[in-house]
Motif scaffolding. Structure first.
Motif, mmCIF file in Angstrom:
data_model
loop_
_atom_site.group_PDB
_atom_site.id
_atom_site.type_symbol
_atom_site.label_atom_id
_atom_site.label_comp_id
_atom_site.label_asym_id
_atom_site.label_seq_id
_atom_site.Cartn_x
_atom_site.Cartn_y
_atom_site.Cartn_z
ATOM 1 N N GLY A 131 0.534 -0.714 0.172
ATOM 2 C CA GLY A 131 0.081 0.001 0.055
ATOM 3 C C GLY A 131 0.898 1.352 0.487
ATOM 4 O O GLY A 131 0.679 2.844 0.028
ATOM 5 N N ALA A 132 1.959 1.469 -0.604
ATOM 6 C CA ALA A 132 3.197 2.313 -0.212
ATOM 7 C C ALA A 132 2.323 3.457 -1.817
ATOM 8 O O ALA A 132 2.482 4.204 -1.677
ATOM 9 C CB ALA A 132 4.180 2.165 -0.361
ATOM 10 N N ILE A 133 2.132 2.730 -2.784
ATOM 11 C CA ILE A 133 2.196 2.844 -3.422
ATOM 12 C C ILE A 133 0.521 2.941 -4.682
ATOM 13 O O ILE A 133 0.318 1.471 -3.962
ATOM 14 C CB ILE A 133 3.393 3.204 -4.797
ATOM 15 C CG1 ILE A 133 3.136 1.626 -5.393
ATOM 16 C CG2 ILE A 133 3.777 3.715 -4.303
ATOM 17 C CD1 ILE A 133 3.857 1.559 -6.139
ATOM 18 N N GLU A 134 0.231 4.202 -5.475
ATOM 19 C CA GLU A 134 -1.358 2.651 -6.274
ATOM 20 C C GLU A 134 -0.284 1.914 -7.531
ATOM 21 O O GLU A 134 0.355 2.340 -7.256
ATOM 22 C CB GLU A 134 -2.301 3.458 -6.198
ATOM 23 C CG GLU A 134 -2.615 4.011 -4.594
ATOM 24 C CD GLU A 134 -3.244 3.567 -4.775
ATOM 25 O OE1 GLU A 134 -3.613 2.554 -4.922
ATOM 26 O OE2 GLU A 134 -3.885 3.410 -2.788
ATOM 27 N N PRO A 135 -1.179 1.257 -8.196
ATOM 28 C CA PRO A 135 -0.523 0.554 -9.252
ATOM 29 C C PRO A 135 -0.412 1.823 -10.357
ATOM 30 O O PRO A 135 0.379 1.050 -10.528
ATOM 31 C CB PRO A 135 -1.936 -0.498 -9.971
ATOM 32 C CG PRO A 135 -2.970 -0.616 -8.794
ATOM 33 C CD PRO A 135 -2.160 0.555 -7.536
ATOM 34 N N LEU A 136 -0.676 2.690 -10.144
ATOM 35 C CA LEU A 136 -0.721 3.909 -11.089
ATOM 36 C C LEU A 136 1.195 4.583 -11.507
ATOM 37 O O LEU A 136 1.278 5.712 -11.484
ATOM 38 C CB LEU A 136 -1.900 5.334 -10.871
ATOM 39 C CG LEU A 136 -2.148 6.077 -12.548
ATOM 40 C CD1 LEU A 136 -2.009 4.977 -13.547
ATOM 41 C CD2 LEU A 136 -3.023 7.650 -11.516
ATOM 42 N N ASP A 137 1.132 3.982 -10.101
ATOM 43 C CA ASP A 137 2.159 4.443 -9.271
ATOM 44 C C ASP A 137 3.877 3.579 -10.001
ATOM 45 O O ASP A 137 5.054 4.297 -9.514
ATOM 46 C CB ASP A 137 2.200 4.877 -8.174
ATOM 47 C CG ASP A 137 1.598 5.876 -7.654
ATOM 48 O OD1 ASP A 137 1.466 7.062 -8.156
ATOM 49 O OD2 ASP A 137 0.981 5.572 -6.492
ATOM 50 N N ARG A 138 3.117 2.632 -10.802
ATOM 51 C CA ARG A 138 4.559 1.623 -10.394
ATOM 52 C C ARG A 138 5.713 2.692 -11.725
ATOM 53 O O ARG A 138 6.821 2.229 -12.151
ATOM 54 C CB ARG A 138 4.120 0.359 -12.140
ATOM 55 C CG ARG A 138 3.373 -0.037 -10.806
ATOM 56 C CD ARG A 138 2.806 -1.349 -11.630
ATOM 57 N NE ARG A 138 3.533 -2.499 -11.899
ATOM 58 C CZ ARG A 138 3.684 -3.231 -10.878
ATOM 59 N NH1 ARG A 138 2.575 -3.576 -10.265
ATOM 60 N NH2 ARG A 138 5.132 -3.980 -11.192
ATOM 61 N N VAL A 139 5.406 2.757 -12.921
ATOM 62 C CA VAL A 139 6.124 3.447 -14.059
ATOM 63 C C VAL A 139 7.391 5.200 -12.677
ATOM 64 O O VAL A 139 8.411 4.874 -12.722
ATOM 65 C CB VAL A 139 6.441 4.256 -15.193
ATOM 66 C CG1 VAL A 139 6.713 5.690 -15.745
ATOM 67 C CG2 VAL A 139 5.092 3.430 -15.718
#
Length: 490
Positions: A17-25
């Protein structure tokens, strides 16, 4: 193709939960900024430590960091920070989980602290652990191999530079997210749960090198020295009211009998039933001012009074009465002395836990005097057992779990060779003990390891007896009764 450490780290960040999937790049580029651009980073092994090891090595190969222990540890912390939610998020999720019960909340935080490698699970697994049967029950023996050796550069730096005063100590709240430096641990991935204890802001975290299950640390957000008083007992009861599945206790607040960090008020706790907590009451008594409190002397190597009741405030009052009377108590017949002038020698090590509706408080009586015969402490491991243990007997060891130095792993291997009459390089300070073992026991290649383990455990039993102010002999029992009689006075 081998697994890609970068993609695995990014996936872990989504999972925690540190990032959302949209934050992968975005996160992938954050990783590249730390380790160098490389489309694929081969990973050997599985798990968070393998991911970090591959990325740290890539950073070394790309000259992003120097190839030193400290630089590697600092980068590991930074990488693990990327997969750790921000402190505000962690606290929000902890207290949301708490709505489903205290165990749900601690489960979330404990699993996160393992997932981001703040709790050094693999290092802890290296510890040597075994039990030893004694008169006072089975003691738990740990040879601590988990903490890494200090970086030689850090040792040299510490000898030639002054601390910058930030953070003031390793328990201060300011460690949360702190990068670290030479001689000071990396804390980028460190998170602290905020709590209110005794009307004051406190924090709750886990220990990186846990000595038992869910080894927790509770810390005052203010950098104030350790002290034991009635508020201490109230604080301990408040903690186990909020987290009833845990025990919590405080190290003593004096040198020699206290813990290693007396400069910052803190407690330790967690999910573990220690040998002392299993020990029965040997002699029951009733405190005249507190008839509802069940009191008794515990059958334990260290002098312990147990208080049991269902009203924490009454228990805190009873505990404070005992502490105050002990603080001023003298008994020259058994070398007990409260003061030298204004120098105080007496305090307690308190441990609180729950059993059903009952609150239990164990008060371990401590005395930090020294003498010409015992310069390290009259109620401290005596010289003849210091080849095994010479450090302070703190909270965890008071309760029957030995934390023995890593040197014993290799030193006991040499003692084994000595006991089998084989060539050895045994340390000279083990000789008297080892000679006695050879004369009193039979050693073979099949039993030497286990028999020696048990002998080490027996020495730790002696260590606890040395630290006990009232011994379990006739003189000690009589002296213990004299103190109980003092408690009975109104």
């Amino acid at each position: 193709m081998a697994e890609d450490a970068v993609e695995n780290l990014v996936s872990m960040a989504v999972a925690t939960g540190a990032i959302e999937p949209l934050d992968r790049v975005y996160l992938r580029n954050r990783v590249y900024s730390l380790v160098g651009d490389q489309l694929h980073v081969d990973q050997s092994g599985t798990g968070v430590e393998a991911i970090s090891a591959a990325l740290v090595q890539t950073a070394v190969d790309h000259h992003k960091i120097e190839d030193s222990q400290t630089a590697r540890e600092l980068l590991d912390g930074q990488l693990m920070d990327l997969i750790t939610p921000r402190p505000s998020q962690v606290n929000e999720r902890f207290w949301q989980a708490y709505q489903n019960g205290p165990e749900a909340a601690t489960k979330y935080f404990y699993q996160l602290s393992q997932a981001n490698n703040y709790i050094k699970t693999s290092a802890i697994a290296k510890n040597i652990v075994f039990n030893t049967e004694t008169t006072f029950g089975d003691l738990e023996i740990t040879i601590n191999l988990s903490k890494p050796e200090k970086d030689p550069k850090a040792i040299a730096a510490a000898a030639t530079t002054k601390a910058d005063g930030y953070p003031l100590c390793q328990l201060c709240l300011e460690n949360e997210g702190y990068l670290g430096r030479l001689g000071y641990p990396a804390r980028s991935n460190h998170r602290v749960i905020r709590m209110t204890i005794g009307g004051r802001p406190w924090g709750f975290q886990y220990s990186p090198y846990a000595y038992f299950g869910e080894h927790a640390i509770f810390l005052d957000q203010a950098h104030t020295p350790m002290h034991i008083n009635r508020q201490t007992f109230t604080n301990l009861f408040e903690i186990i009211t909020q987290l009833p599945q845990y025990f919590v206790g405080s190290n003593a607040d004096l040198p020699i009998v206290g813990g290693s960090m007396l400069s910052h008020e803190h407690y330790q706790g967690g999910r573990h039933t220690f040998p002392m907590m299993k020990a029965p009451i040997a002699t029951a008594f009733t405190l005249p001012d507190f008839p509802s409190v069940k009191a008794g002397v515990v059958k334990w190597a260290m002098s312990t009074i147990r208080l049991i009741g269902n009203d924490p405030q009454t228990l805190a009052d009873a505990a404070e009465q005992i502490r105050v009377k002990w603080q001023a108590y003298d008994d020259p017949a058994v070398s007990i002395k409260a003061y030298d002038g204004e120098l105080r020698h007496h305090t307690v090590t308190p441990i609180a836990y729950r059993h059903g509706d009952n609150y239990i408080l164990d008060l371990v009586l401590r005395d930090n005097q020294t003498s010409a015969t015992y310069p390290d402490g009259i109620f401290h491991p005596h010289q003849d057992v210091q080849h095994i243990k010479k450090e302070n007997i703190g909270l965890i060891e008071v309760m029957g779990r030995a934390i023995l130095p890593a040197r014993l792993k290799t030193e006991m291997q040499e003692v084994e060779q000595f006991l089998l009459d084989e060539p050895n390089d045994m340390a000279e300070y083990h000789r008297v003990w080892a000679e006695n073992l050879k004369q009193t026991r039979t050693f073979t290649s099949t039993n030497v390891a286990e028999t020696l383990d048990q002998a080490v455990g027996q020495v730790f039993g002696r260590v606890l007896e040395d630290a006990g102010v009232f011994k379990w002999d006739a003189a000690g029992r009589a002296a213990q009764q004299r103190f109980i009689d003092r408690l009975m006075e109104q």
